[in-house]
Design an enzyme around this catalytic site. Structure first.
Site, PDB file in Angstrom:
ATOM      1  CD  GLU A  39      -3.142  -0.559   0.096  1.00 60.87           C
ATOM      2  OE1 GLU A  39      -2.760  -0.177  -1.027  1.00 60.87           O
ATOM      3  OE2 GLU A  39      -4.335  -0.694   0.397  1.00 60.87           O
ATOM      4  CB  THR A  58      -5.244   6.553  -3.030  1.00 57.92           C
ATOM      5  OG1 THR A  58      -6.192   5.610  -3.533  1.00 57.92           O
ATOM      6  CG2 THR A  58      -5.326   6.565  -1.509  1.00 57.92           C
TER       7      THR A  58
HETATM    8  N1  HSE Z   1      -8.677   4.858   3.607  1.00 60.25           N
HETATM    9  C1  HSE Z   1      -8.048   5.109   2.356  1.00 60.25           C
HETATM   10  C2  HSE Z   1      -8.433   6.485   1.869  1.00 60.25           C
HETATM   11  C3  HSE Z   1      -8.491   4.063   1.383  1.00 60.25           C
HETATM   12  O1  HSE Z   1      -9.619   6.790   1.895  1.00 60.25           O
HETATM   13  O2  HSE Z   1      -7.560   7.255   1.458  1.00 60.25           O
HETATM   14  C4  HSE Z   1      -7.893   4.193   0.025  1.00 60.25           C
HETATM   15  O3  HSE Z   1      -8.313   3.104  -0.754  1.00 60.25           O
END
Ligand code: HSE
Length: 309
Positions: A128, A180
């Site tokens: 990640e 993201t």
């Molecule tokens: N929790 C993370 C975000 C998930 O919302 O940035 C990304 O897939």
């Protein structure tokens, strides 16, 4: 065992109010991954999909996760990893987590389960980090364990599996790109106490709703006063999709992960299909290509499969 093929499912992180701490696994879509032991040490990666992802192990999401496992496993062999991604990168459906978690789970299965679930989550978070620059576990954990999961803490790791009633889930993926890392950068650093109180009421309500199987409580807790107002601006027609899907009978929903996908939880398959029609109608009218899924909560997480890559 010298080789294993697994299905690594899509996931929905955040579940609206639980930014970085809640997530659930879907039955579909899922990536297929085949991991083989090789005489030659090191890691070889092959992508069968058309997403043009790097196959340099250190820079590949699955590769970075698997290398961190191999670093501590002290192996006398290497691995060849073949990946057929069905979860489009950048969809908000946990594509990177499926790669990272799938790779380490498959390796663990070939290594007689020598690592714990917590170890696997830690290894997968390195994937990640390659994908978004941040070690978040809210996609990885439901991908590995299935169902609904709560990450109470990452340091130290404290994961809780949350019981849940059967749920039908509708997802629309408008074919626009939201990274993201960008969707995290636009967030405000500070939160007012008033908003925080509302948010933690909703998080507690959502977890209690899942555990009690109280659909109405789940529905009214799917409210986000912190992240959604900022991120939803990146998703065309978001407000209309949400309003009309809920008016049609969805329990509630919102942005899937960091978007651009939008998900809705439903009590019945019938409602889930009606919700899909609304989503299709809206994005057809707006003129944005899209893909929809009607699926169920996946209670198993990553599983071995006979499917061929
Ligand atoms: N929790 C993370 C975000 C998930 O919302 O940035 C990304 O897939």
């Amino acid at each position: 065992m010298k080789s294993i093929t697994i299905k690594s499912p899509a996931t929905i992180a955040n579940l609206v109010c639980g930014f970085d701490i809640l997530g659930l696994a879907l039955e579909a879509p899922y990536d297929l991954m085949k991991l083989e032991k090789t005489l030659k040490k090191g890691l070889e990666i092959i992508h069968l999909d058309a997403y043009n992802l790097t196959t340099v192990p250190e820079n590949n999401v699955a590769g970075a996760a698997l290398l961190s496992l191999m670093d501590v496993a002290n192996l006398a062999h290497g691995f060849k990893l073949t990946i057929d991604k069905k979860i489009k990168p950048g969809s908000g459906l946990g594509s990177s987590a499926a790669s990272a978690a799938g790779a380490v789970q498959a390796a663990n299965m070939l290594l007689d389960n020598q690592f714990s679930q917590d170890d696997l989550i830690r290894f997968a978070m390195n994937g990640e980090k390659v994908a978004s620059g941040v070690k978040h576990a809210d996609n990885i954990t439901p991908c590995l364990l299935g169902g609904v999961t709560l990450i109470r803490s990452i340091y130290p790791l404290d994961i809780i599996q949350v019981d849940s009633p059967e749920l039908f889930i509708t997802v629309v993926h408008p074919q626009i790109e939201v990274k993201t890392s960008d969707a995290r950068q636009i967030l405000k650093e500070e939160v007012s106490l008033k908003k925080a109180i509302k948010q933690w009421g909703n998080i507690a309500g959502l977890v209690a709703g899942f555990m009690k199987g109280d659909h109405e409580l789940i529905g009214r807790s799917l409210e986000d006063v912190i992240i959604e107002p900022v991120r939803s601006i990146l998703i065309p027609a978001f407000d209309e999709v949400k309003k009309r899907c809920i008016a049609t009978g969805a329990l509630g929903g919102g942005i899937s992960g960091s978007g651009p996908s939008i998900f809705m939880l439903n009590k019945s398959l019938e409602t889930a299909l009606q919700v899909e029609s609304i989503m299709q109608e809206i994005y057809t009218r707006v003129g944005i290509d899209f893909k929809t899924y009607v699926t169920k909560l996946n209670k198993q997480g990553i599983t071995q499969t006979e499917e061929e890559l």
